[in-house]
Design a protein around this motif. Sequence first.
Motif, PDB file in Angstrom:
ATOM      1  N   LYS A  51       0.765  -0.837   0.155  1.00  0.00           N
ATOM      2  CA  LYS A  51       0.055   0.456   0.307  1.00  0.00           C
ATOM      3  C   LYS A  51       0.807   1.168  -0.046  1.00  0.00           C
ATOM      4  CE  LYS A  51      -4.431   1.362   1.484  1.00  0.00           C
ATOM      5  NZ  LYS A  51      -5.786   1.729   0.987  1.00  0.00           N
ATOM      6  N   VAL A  52       0.623   2.009  -1.565  1.00  0.00           N
ATOM      7  CA  VAL A  52       1.714   3.356  -0.676  1.00  0.00           C
ATOM      8  C   VAL A  52       0.185   4.976  -1.079  1.00  0.00           C
ATOM      9  CG1 VAL A  52       3.323   4.961  -2.461  1.00  0.00           C
ATOM     10  CG2 VAL A  52       3.146   1.252  -2.982  1.00  0.00           C
ATOM     11  N   GLY A  53       0.868   5.623  -0.367  1.00  0.00           N
ATOM     12  CA  GLY A  53      -0.004   6.831  -0.307  1.00  0.00           C
ATOM     13  C   GLY A  53       0.208   7.580  -1.601  1.00  0.00           C
ATOM     14  N   MET A  54      -0.800   7.388  -2.150  1.00  0.00           N
ATOM     15  CA  MET A  54      -0.648   7.857  -3.485  1.00  0.00           C
ATOM     16  C   MET A  54      -2.066   7.673  -4.204  1.00  0.00           C
ATOM     17  SD  MET A  54       1.900   5.147  -6.348  1.00  0.00           S
ATOM     18  CE  MET A  54       1.389   5.241  -8.274  1.00  0.00           C
ATOM     19  N   LYS A  95      -9.605  19.488  -5.740  1.00  0.00           N
ATOM     20  CA  LYS A  95      -9.937  17.937  -5.424  1.00  0.00           C
ATOM     21  C   LYS A  95      -8.691  17.581  -4.019  1.00  0.00           C
ATOM     22  CE  LYS A  95     -11.068  14.687  -8.064  1.00  0.00           C
ATOM     23  NZ  LYS A  95     -10.892  13.572  -8.672  1.00  0.00           N
ATOM     24  N   PRO A  96      -8.975  18.122  -3.011  1.00  0.00           N
ATOM     25  CA  PRO A  96      -7.414  18.408  -1.889  1.00  0.00           C
ATOM     26  C   PRO A  96      -7.572  16.488  -1.721  1.00  0.00           C
ATOM     27  CG  PRO A  96      -9.423  18.772  -0.566  1.00  0.00           C
ATOM     28  CD  PRO A  96     -10.311  18.847  -1.970  1.00  0.00           C
ATOM     29  N   ASN A  97      -6.508  15.536  -0.882  1.00  0.00           N
ATOM     30  CA  ASN A  97      -6.670  14.554  -1.454  1.00  0.00           C
ATOM     31  C   ASN A  97      -5.378  14.255  -0.153  1.00  0.00           C
ATOM     32  OD1 ASN A  97      -5.342  11.471  -1.710  1.00  0.00           O
ATOM     33  ND2 ASN A  97      -7.059  12.023  -3.005  1.00  0.00           N
ATOM     34  N   PRO A  98      -5.724  13.006   0.251  1.00  0.00           N
ATOM     35  CA  PRO A  98      -4.886  12.523   2.098  1.00  0.00           C
ATOM     36  C   PRO A  98      -3.960  12.235   1.120  1.00  0.00           C
ATOM     37  CG  PRO A  98      -6.666  11.091   1.792  1.00  0.00           C
ATOM     38  CD  PRO A  98      -7.216  12.151   0.711  1.00  0.00           C
ATOM     39  N   ALA A 142       0.078  15.073  -1.131  1.00  0.00           N
ATOM     40  CA  ALA A 142      -1.061  15.204   0.066  1.00  0.00           C
ATOM     41  C   ALA A 142      -1.028  16.888   0.777  1.00  0.00           C
ATOM     42  CB  ALA A 142      -0.738  13.865   0.811  1.00  0.00           C
ATOM     43  N   GLY A 143      -2.414  16.685   1.319  1.00  0.00           N
ATOM     44  CA  GLY A 143      -3.173  18.412   2.114  1.00  0.00           C
ATOM     45  C   GLY A 143      -4.529  18.801   1.688  1.00  0.00           C
TER      46      GLY A 143
END
Lengths: 441, 441
Positions: free
Chosen positions: A286-289, A351-354, A397-398
Amino acid sequence: MVVVERRKPIKVKEAIERVMNFAINGGKDFISIEQANGHFLGEDLVADHDVPLFNRSPYDGFTFKSTDTENVSSENPVLLQVIGEIGAGSVFTETVKNCQAVRIMTGAQIPAGCDAVVMLERTQEINQDGKTFIQLKQSFKSGDNISYKGEDTKKGTVLAEKGTFITPGVIALLATFGYKQVPVSKKPKVGVIATGSELLQIDEPLQPGKIRNSNAYMICAQIERAGGLPIYLGQFNDNLETCFTQVQEALDKVDFLITTGGVSVGDYDYLPAIYEKLKADVLFNKVGMRPGSVTTIAEKDGKLMFGLSGNPSACYVGFELFTRPVIRTFLHCKQPFLKSETALLGVDFPKPNPFDRFVRGHLTFKDGKLLATPVGLDKSSSVSSLAMTNVLIVLPAGSRGYEEGMEVKAILLEDQYGTSYQSFLSKDNSKPGRKEHHHEQ
Amino acid sequence: MVVVERRKPIKVKEAIERVMNFAINGGKDFISIEQANGHFLGEDLVADHDVPLFNRSPYDGFTFKSTDTENVSSENPVLLQVIGEIGAGSVFTETVKNCQAVRIMTGAQIPAGCDAVVMLERTQEINQDGKTFIQLKQSFKSGDNISYKGEDTKKGTVLAEKGTFITPGVIALLATFGYKQVPVSKKPKVGVIATGSELLQIDEPLQPGKIRNSNAYMICAQIERAGGLPIYLGQFNDNLETCFTQVQEALDKVDFLITTGGVSVGDYDYLPAIYEKLKADVLFNKVGMRPGSVTTIAEKDGKLMFGLSGNPSACYVGFELFTRPVIRTFLHCKQPFLKSETALLGVDFPKPNPFDRFVRGHLTFKDGKLLATPVGLDKSSSVSSLAMTNVLIVLPAGSRGYEEGMEVKAILLEDQYGTSYQSFLSKDNSKPGRKEHHHEQ
């Protein structure tokens, strides 16, 4: 209670580092120069002689001693006797004496005794007593109109490093130095297996609930663009045991293995089970993307297995971030990562995104600046946006979106020069973009 | 008196126009999708169905009627009975009723009666009286987590025009629309003949006064990069009559013919005589440019003959300016010219010139701007500079040199998107560059 495996996402940067720990250099092949364009140099290209190899004339004209033209002017011309001619490729064996000149063609070697050339257009020919003379009406310095031995390239110069992408310009140098056979980096064999019971073969008619397999062909083309040799091994069938055998057999035939689909947490996602059964080391799952968070990469005896998402856009992005630098390392590229450059964002992206977002975009230029504009639908399942994609726009991310005109990083997908890991996802990617004329909303 | 033919130079822009008058479109071939990457589309790529073809789930989860979740919250959860499951690629044939849910995999078709999806991770499974339920603790709107039919691409959309360079992204679309065989533009056969008695074969040892033939291999690679099919026809011999026959025979076999060398005014420059003997129409034999002013282009019965200079850099530049757009037109590219973009000049270039100069340079990016820096020796005979060349820096004719930081046009040699003639050498190329912080010297 549904048991869902909870996967902990790691940062993209860390994921890349884990993969690159297993990136290896490949071997070397020799191919004919006619085939070498688009390959990668398997050795440094070193000048084994000076270029030019001899002092030569850059023009059609006459060569002579510059000392014969001291104090010469249109009022005080000089006559030099023409004692012969030198075609390109021939050599004048006599030594030229005072007040003599030799007709010389472009590229021909300057004979002993001469140190200047006059262009044909600047001379007058005069015949006297059966002899031929040229009249000069200007003075020349030693070296005028001479291309000196080694002025282009000195013997021993490294003209292109091992791992360089071979362009027409590199071909010109290879020919100059006599490489009829060119040492090139061996291309890695990259196996591709598609998974997904929803996949139709490319030539099957559409059926309800199904889609055609586009990922396999796309990935094969991405492998080619990266410099690898794609080997399409077909689609998995629905039986875990058979799939396991397919992967095991594939691993023996290839340098790296890519699978598309089957890495999620669904009931039909076999890859996690296969990695376990293989006793492979899962580097991350799992990658934060976005897209491509399910990208899973494993290694078995040092051989990398790229479990890319089955969603076309996610699959595409996962390949460029993780597989491409491994292919380029195999090819000995010193800068295996794609260039990532500062560009202005072409439109608002609210669109913001974690997670860090890699948006498919098209790069253009405007008044000398890079402009990166998202194309098509920004969903991991979208495919039409890929036709115009030549950059991935990095939106860290932000909690907020991005505005048109903000500075962002754009990863240049069609670049051949590359960059090092240090500059690929450099620190400034993690801070929000700066807008040139910023106004708070 | 030496008789030297006086040639009148024409402007680069006019030279290109004269050549483009004879540029023609070629035909169409079909090749397998596995081979299509790097070719050019021979037809518009039109979506023959919506993508997605049906409403589908972007996640693994459950699908249900959103109306069942009105007023639902963590304090007021709802139970839905799980009545079945839909694997990717299968179709659920029943209609889902109130208070029912169906397990659904990523990409699977939404069954009749459902209009929302919940991700697997957001549900709780509860077993009661031998029945399975999921508990939802939030309300959903109609359409939540559904990828709608046609949201990516509507049937009938032109996704890529005829003449588009086929990238991995285009391959993904070709596969999606079932192109097992891909219509591609037929590549033009471009013949190459090298001239020059100074030329050694690539595998011959060096000899005094001679150089290896590098132009032929370089040009073949440039033809490939442009999208053509190079056919190397060997070197001319020294006899005019034989050369004439070689050219005549070559013309029958190719779509265009390139010769390198032999176009100057020297005694061994046969091309002018051959054009005359062929009764070819010489479009021009002198262009106001450096390098490559001797570039001569002729046409015989509509077939173009490119007489490029024998000097490597001049040969390289002549090809990119004159031959490439003809090749791209043959391939049906709507924008057959290379992109020429504003860039900052990387170093001072003090040499003024009466002719437009096309300096071999390397493009990099700095703080989101294009930076074009000359590489190597700026002589038409130089070859080493070509290894790093990826732009031609356009320095218009004028009485003064150029300073670092001035705005110049850079022609991007590795670009695949191209531009129209109008923007290729647009008017602002002829005015001197503006420096951002200008100071008079």
